[in-house]
Write a protein that holds these residues in place. Structure first.
Motif, PDB file in Angstrom:
ATOM      1  N   LEU A  28      -9.260   6.870  14.658  1.00  0.00           N
ATOM      2  CA  LEU A  28     -10.373   7.799  14.819  1.00  0.00           C
ATOM      3  C   LEU A  28     -11.685   7.042  15.053  1.00  0.00           C
ATOM      4  CD1 LEU A  28     -11.499  10.676  14.779  1.00  0.00           C
ATOM      5  CD2 LEU A  28     -11.687  10.462  12.282  1.00  0.00           C
ATOM      6  N   ALA A  29     -11.906   5.997  14.273  1.00  0.00           N
ATOM      7  CA  ALA A  29     -13.140   5.214  14.413  1.00  0.00           C
ATOM      8  C   ALA A  29     -13.221   4.546  15.788  1.00  0.00           C
ATOM      9  CB  ALA A  29     -13.228   4.166  13.308  1.00  0.00           C
ATOM     10  N   ASN A  72      -0.531  16.212  30.068  1.00  0.00           N
ATOM     11  CA  ASN A  72      -1.977  16.311  30.269  1.00  0.00           C
ATOM     12  C   ASN A  72      -2.780  15.762  29.104  1.00  0.00           C
ATOM     13  OD1 ASN A  72      -1.494  17.514  32.742  1.00  0.00           O
ATOM     14  ND2 ASN A  72      -1.623  19.578  31.924  1.00  0.00           N
ATOM     15  N   HIS A  73      -2.321  16.022  27.888  1.00  0.00           N
ATOM     16  CA  HIS A  73      -3.044  15.527  26.715  1.00  0.00           C
ATOM     17  C   HIS A  73      -3.016  14.004  26.675  1.00  0.00           C
ATOM     18  CE1 HIS A  73      -3.431  19.612  25.283  1.00  0.00           C
ATOM     19  NE2 HIS A  73      -2.124  19.760  25.411  1.00  0.00           N
ATOM     20  N   CYS A  74      -1.858  13.431  26.982  1.00  0.00           N
ATOM     21  CA  CYS A  74      -1.739  11.970  26.995  1.00  0.00           C
ATOM     22  C   CYS A  74      -2.605  11.371  28.096  1.00  0.00           C
ATOM     23  CB  CYS A  74      -0.289  11.549  27.216  1.00  0.00           C
ATOM     24  SG  CYS A  74       0.841  12.090  25.921  1.00  0.00           S
ATOM     25  N   THR A  75      -2.567  11.982  29.269  1.00  0.00           N
ATOM     26  CA  THR A  75      -3.376  11.486  30.384  1.00  0.00           C
ATOM     27  C   THR A  75      -4.852  11.516  30.011  1.00  0.00           C
ATOM     28  OG1 THR A  75      -1.718  12.258  31.970  1.00  0.00           O
ATOM     29  CG2 THR A  75      -3.915  11.772  32.830  1.00  0.00           C
ATOM     30  N   ASP A  76      -5.306  12.610  29.457  1.00  0.00           N
ATOM     31  CA  ASP A  76      -6.704  12.737  29.041  1.00  0.00           C
ATOM     32  C   ASP A  76      -7.070  11.648  28.033  1.00  0.00           C
ATOM     33  OD1 ASP A  76      -9.301  14.087  28.699  1.00  0.00           O
ATOM     34  OD2 ASP A  76      -8.515  14.657  26.738  1.00  0.00           O
ATOM     35  N   TYR A  77      -6.221  11.456  27.045  1.00  0.00           N
ATOM     36  CA  TYR A  77      -6.484  10.449  26.011  1.00  0.00           C
ATOM     37  C   TYR A  77      -6.583   9.050  26.633  1.00  0.00           C
ATOM     38  CZ  TYR A  77      -6.015   7.730  21.738  1.00  0.00           C
ATOM     39  OH  TYR A  77      -6.238   6.848  20.707  1.00  0.00           O
ATOM     40  N   HIS A  78      -5.627   8.721  27.503  1.00  0.00           N
ATOM     41  CA  HIS A  78      -5.600   7.377  28.085  1.00  0.00           C
ATOM     42  C   HIS A  78      -6.707   7.169  29.118  1.00  0.00           C
ATOM     43  CE1 HIS A  78      -2.263   5.898  25.823  1.00  0.00           C
ATOM     44  NE2 HIS A  78      -1.583   7.000  26.088  1.00  0.00           N
ATOM     45  N   SER A 133       0.811  -1.223   0.000  1.00  0.00           N
ATOM     46  CA  SER A 133       0.000   0.000   0.000  1.00  0.00           C
ATOM     47  C   SER A 133       0.840   1.267   0.000  1.00  0.00           C
ATOM     48  CB  SER A 133      -0.920   0.020   1.221  1.00  0.00           C
ATOM     49  OG  SER A 133      -1.779  -1.085   1.218  1.00  0.00           O
ATOM     50  N   GLY A 134       2.022   1.197   0.555  1.00  0.00           N
ATOM     51  CA  GLY A 134       2.855   2.379   0.685  1.00  0.00           C
ATOM     52  C   GLY A 134       2.607   3.073   2.009  1.00  0.00           C
ATOM     53  N   ALA A 135       3.539   3.904   2.400  1.00  0.00           N
ATOM     54  CA  ALA A 135       3.484   4.557   3.711  1.00  0.00           C
ATOM     55  C   ALA A 135       2.307   5.519   3.825  1.00  0.00           C
ATOM     56  CB  ALA A 135       4.797   5.293   3.989  1.00  0.00           C
ATOM     57  N   ALA A 136       2.060   6.317   2.801  1.00  0.00           N
ATOM     58  CA  ALA A 136       0.999   7.331   2.889  1.00  0.00           C
ATOM     59  C   ALA A 136      -0.379   6.689   3.029  1.00  0.00           C
ATOM     60  CB  ALA A 136       1.040   8.241   1.666  1.00  0.00           C
ATOM     61  N   GLU A 137      -0.669   5.695   2.206  1.00  0.00           N
ATOM     62  CA  GLU A 137      -1.975   5.031   2.272  1.00  0.00           C
ATOM     63  C   GLU A 137      -2.130   4.265   3.584  1.00  0.00           C
ATOM     64  OE1 GLU A 137      -4.338   1.509  -0.048  1.00  0.00           O
ATOM     65  OE2 GLU A 137      -3.185   2.922  -1.300  1.00  0.00           O
ATOM     66  N   THR A 138      -1.069   3.606   4.018  1.00  0.00           N
ATOM     67  CA  THR A 138      -1.107   2.869   5.281  1.00  0.00           C
ATOM     68  C   THR A 138      -1.335   3.819   6.451  1.00  0.00           C
ATOM     69  OG1 THR A 138       0.364   1.152   4.435  1.00  0.00           O
ATOM     70  CG2 THR A 138       0.204   1.359   6.825  1.00  0.00           C
ATOM     71  N   ALA A 139      -0.593   4.924   6.477  1.00  0.00           N
ATOM     72  CA  ALA A 139      -0.742   5.902   7.559  1.00  0.00           C
ATOM     73  C   ALA A 139      -2.173   6.411   7.621  1.00  0.00           C
ATOM     74  CB  ALA A 139       0.239   7.054   7.375  1.00  0.00           C
ATOM     75  N   GLN A 140      -2.742   6.738   6.472  1.00  0.00           N
ATOM     76  CA  GLN A 140      -4.116   7.255   6.451  1.00  0.00           C
ATOM     77  C   GLN A 140      -5.108   6.196   6.918  1.00  0.00           C
ATOM     78  OE1 GLN A 140      -5.088  10.553   5.878  1.00  0.00           O
ATOM     79  NE2 GLN A 140      -6.859   9.649   6.888  1.00  0.00           N
ATOM     80  N   ARG A 185     -11.134  10.099  18.312  1.00  0.00           N
ATOM     81  CA  ARG A 185     -10.156  11.151  17.997  1.00  0.00           C
ATOM     82  C   ARG A 185      -8.787  10.509  17.785  1.00  0.00           C
ATOM     83  NH1 ARG A 185      -8.354  14.370  23.351  1.00  0.00           N
ATOM     84  NH2 ARG A 185      -8.163  12.598  24.749  1.00  0.00           N
ATOM     85  N   VAL A 186      -7.899  11.300  17.228  1.00  0.00           N
ATOM     86  CA  VAL A 186      -6.537  10.839  16.958  1.00  0.00           C
ATOM     87  C   VAL A 186      -5.600  11.701  17.793  1.00  0.00           C
ATOM     88  CG1 VAL A 186      -4.766  10.654  15.171  1.00  0.00           C
ATOM     89  CG2 VAL A 186      -7.146  10.137  14.609  1.00  0.00           C
ATOM     90  N   PRO A 187      -4.649  11.088  18.497  1.00  0.00           N
ATOM     91  CA  PRO A 187      -3.696  11.898  19.269  1.00  0.00           C
ATOM     92  C   PRO A 187      -2.943  12.880  18.369  1.00  0.00           C
ATOM     93  CG  PRO A 187      -3.516   9.592  19.889  1.00  0.00           C
ATOM     94  CD  PRO A 187      -4.415   9.655  18.680  1.00  0.00           C
ATOM     95  N   LEU A 188      -2.694  14.056  18.901  1.00  0.00           N
ATOM     96  CA  LEU A 188      -1.984  15.089  18.152  1.00  0.00           C
ATOM     97  C   LEU A 188      -0.642  14.587  17.629  1.00  0.00           C
ATOM     98  CD1 LEU A 188      -1.711  18.035  17.183  1.00  0.00           C
ATOM     99  CD2 LEU A 188      -0.687  18.554  19.403  1.00  0.00           C
ATOM    100  N   ILE A 189       0.074  13.800  18.435  1.00  0.00           N
ATOM    101  CA  ILE A 189       1.383  13.335  17.973  1.00  0.00           C
ATOM    102  C   ILE A 189       1.243  12.475  16.718  1.00  0.00           C
ATOM    103  CG2 ILE A 189       2.519  13.499  20.210  1.00  0.00           C
ATOM    104  CD1 ILE A 189       2.281  10.435  20.433  1.00  0.00           C
ATOM    105  N   PHE A 190       0.156  11.711  16.615  1.00  0.00           N
ATOM    106  CA  PHE A 190      -0.055  10.907  15.410  1.00  0.00           C
ATOM    107  C   PHE A 190      -0.380  11.813  14.223  1.00  0.00           C
ATOM    108  CE2 PHE A 190      -1.566   6.786  17.740  1.00  0.00           C
ATOM    109  CZ  PHE A 190      -0.326   6.685  18.340  1.00  0.00           C
TER     110      PHE A 190
END
Length: 153
Positions: A36-37, A91-97, A22-29, A41-46
Motif C-alpha cells: 500500500l505504501a 482489466n484490473h491487472c492491466t490498470d494496476y501494472h 512473526s507468523g503468517a498473519a503478522e507477516t501478511a499484514q 493501493r493493494v491489488p484485490l487478489i492480495f
C-alpha cells in the motif's frame, strides 16, 4: 522487517526466518502495508488472499523469489506484466501494472507498445489455434468420408 514493493530487502533465508518468527498473519499484514505504501493501493487478489494469511505469504514468497532473482529492470517487469494482463483480458491487472510501470519510469509510448504486442501475440495465438483445429477437423472429416463444402474430392 523493511520492505520494498511488499518484498523484504533481506536475503531469502532471512525472509523465511522472519515469517517463522512473526507468523503468517503478522507477516501478511506487514507486506500488505508495504504494498500500500509503495503503490498507493493493494491489488484485490492480495486483499482476498490476506483473509487466509498463509495463502498470501506463500504467493508473495514465490513472487519475491522470482523478482529478487530477476535480471530485468523493474520497468520491464511491469511492461511484461501489462502485456500479459492485457492478453489475458484482466482489466484490473492491466490498470494496476500501467500505474506501476509509470511509477517505475515507463513512458506512454512504451506502455502502448506493450499493449500492441500483447494484442498481436493474442491474435496470432487465436489464429494458430483455430487453424490447427480446422486442419485436424478436415483430416477427421476426410477420414470419415464426409464431403467438405467447396472441396473437390
Amino acid at each position: 522487517m523493511e520492505s520494498q514493493m511488499g518484498k523484504p530487502t533481506e536475503g531469502y533465508e532471512q525472509i523465511i526466518k522472519s515469517v517463522l518468527e512473526s507468523g503468517a498473519a503478522e507477516t501478511a499484514q506487514s507486506w500488505m502495508d508495504a504494498i500500500l505504501a509503495e503503490n498507493g493501493r493493494v491489488p484485490l487478489i492480495f486483499e482476498r488472499m490476506a483473509e487466509r494469511p498463509e495463502v498470501l505469504v506463500s504467493h508473495l514468497l514465490y513472487k519475491t523469489s522470482v523478482l529478487k532473482t530477476s535480471t530485468l529492470e523493474p520497468k520491464y517487469v511491469e511492461l511484461i506484466s501489462i502485456a500479459v494482463s492485457s492478453a489475458l483480458r484482466c482489466n484490473h491487472c492491466t490498470d494496476y501494472h500501467v500505474q506501476a510501470a509509470i511509477r517505475k519510469g515507463a513512458t506512454k509510448d512504451e506502455i502502448l507498445e506493450a499493449i500492441l504486442i500483447a494484442g498481436l501475440t493474442s491474435q496470432s495465438t487465436v489464429l494458430a489455434d483455430a487453424y490447427r483445429t480446422y486442419a485436424e477437423s478436415i483430416e477427421e472429416c476426410t477420414a470419415c468420408a464426409m464431403k467438405i463444402p467447396g472441396e473437390d474430392q
